[in-house]
Design a protein around this motif. Structure first.
Motif, PDB file in Angstrom:
ATOM      1  N   VAL A   1       0.846  -1.174   0.000  1.00 28.05           N
ATOM      2  CA  VAL A   1       0.000   0.000   0.000  1.00 28.05           C
ATOM      3  C   VAL A   1       0.891   1.237   0.000  1.00 28.05           C
ATOM      4  O   VAL A   1       1.897   1.289   0.690  1.00 28.05           O
ATOM      5  N   GLN A   2       0.504   2.237  -0.797  1.00 29.52           N
ATOM      6  CA  GLN A   2       1.235   3.511  -0.811  1.00 29.52           C
ATOM      7  C   GLN A   2       0.455   4.519   0.019  1.00 29.52           C
ATOM      8  O   GLN A   2      -0.776   4.549  -0.054  1.00 29.52           O
ATOM      9  N   LEU A   3       1.181   5.315   0.779  1.00 25.70           N
ATOM     10  CA  LEU A   3       0.549   6.267   1.687  1.00 25.70           C
ATOM     11  C   LEU A   3       1.023   7.685   1.380  1.00 25.70           C
ATOM     12  O   LEU A   3       2.222   7.910   1.155  1.00 25.70           O
ATOM     13  N   GLN A   4       0.089   8.620   1.389  1.00 27.17           N
ATOM     14  CA  GLN A   4       0.396  10.024   1.110  1.00 27.17           C
ATOM     15  C   GLN A   4      -0.169  10.874   2.239  1.00 27.17           C
ATOM     16  O   GLN A   4      -1.385  11.003   2.365  1.00 27.17           O
ATOM     17  N   ALA A   5       0.714  11.452   3.043  1.00 22.50           N
ATOM     18  CA  ALA A   5       0.291  12.303   4.160  1.00 22.50           C
ATOM     19  C   ALA A   5       0.256  13.760   3.724  1.00 22.50           C
ATOM     20  O   ALA A   5       1.070  14.194   2.901  1.00 22.50           O
ATOM     21  N   SER A   6      -0.677  14.500   4.292  1.00 23.72           N
ATOM     22  CA  SER A   6      -0.795  15.924   3.993  1.00 23.72           C
ATOM     23  C   SER A   6      -1.454  16.619   5.169  1.00 23.72           C
ATOM     24  O   SER A   6      -1.940  15.976   6.098  1.00 23.72           O
ATOM     25  N   GLY A   7      -1.477  17.959   5.098  1.00 26.48           N
ATOM     26  CA  GLY A   7      -2.163  18.732   6.117  1.00 26.48           C
ATOM     27  C   GLY A   7      -1.259  19.455   7.091  1.00 26.48           C
ATOM     28  O   GLY A   7      -1.724  20.204   7.944  1.00 26.48           O
ATOM     29  N   GLY A   8       0.039  19.233   6.986  1.00 25.95           N
ATOM     30  CA  GLY A   8       0.967  19.921   7.866  1.00 25.95           C
ATOM     31  C   GLY A   8       1.058  21.400   7.530  1.00 25.95           C
ATOM     32  O   GLY A   8       0.549  21.861   6.511  1.00 25.95           O
TER      33      GLY A   8
END
Length: 121
Positions: A1-8
């Protein structure tokens, strides 16, 4: 699974941010999801985890009562709501996925790229 974090981003002490982690490649249903963080010059540490069935959550003592981890399996997304932020919360935040519901990062096999949170005093 690939994960993309955002919102910082940059926020003043006492403020709030919500981080998102969108998964692709497979469904996160059946996976435990976690958030970890690494402050400058420090080791990466556990922040929060949520079990695959949303039945259980775990939090580091330093964020308990201020942060909330949730997940929306239909959207393949995990969130970290961060309230009452403190300067010591400044770090790169990483989301992770694994088969075991745990605070131990070695059990998480998939990691996102991280999103920077900076809390000013």
């Amino acid at each position: 699974v690939q994960l993309q974090a955002s919102g910082g981003g940059l926020v003043q002490a006492g403020g709030s941010l919500r981080l998102s982690c969108v998964a692709s490649g497979r469904t996160i249903s059946g996976l435990s999801m976690g958030w970890f963080r690494q402050a400058p010059g420090k080791e990466r540490e556990f922040v929060a985890a949520i079990s695959w069935n949303v039945g259980s959550t775990l939090y580091a003592e330093s964020v308990k009562g201020r942060f909330t981890i949730t997940r929306d399996n239909a959207k393949n997304t995990v969130y970290l709501q961060m309230n009452s932020l403190k300067p010591e919360d400044t770090a790169v935040y990483y989301c992770a996925a694994g088969m075991r519901f745990t605070t131990v990062q070695t059990y998480y096999g998939s990691w996102g790229q991280g999103t920077l949170v900076t809390v000013s005093s």
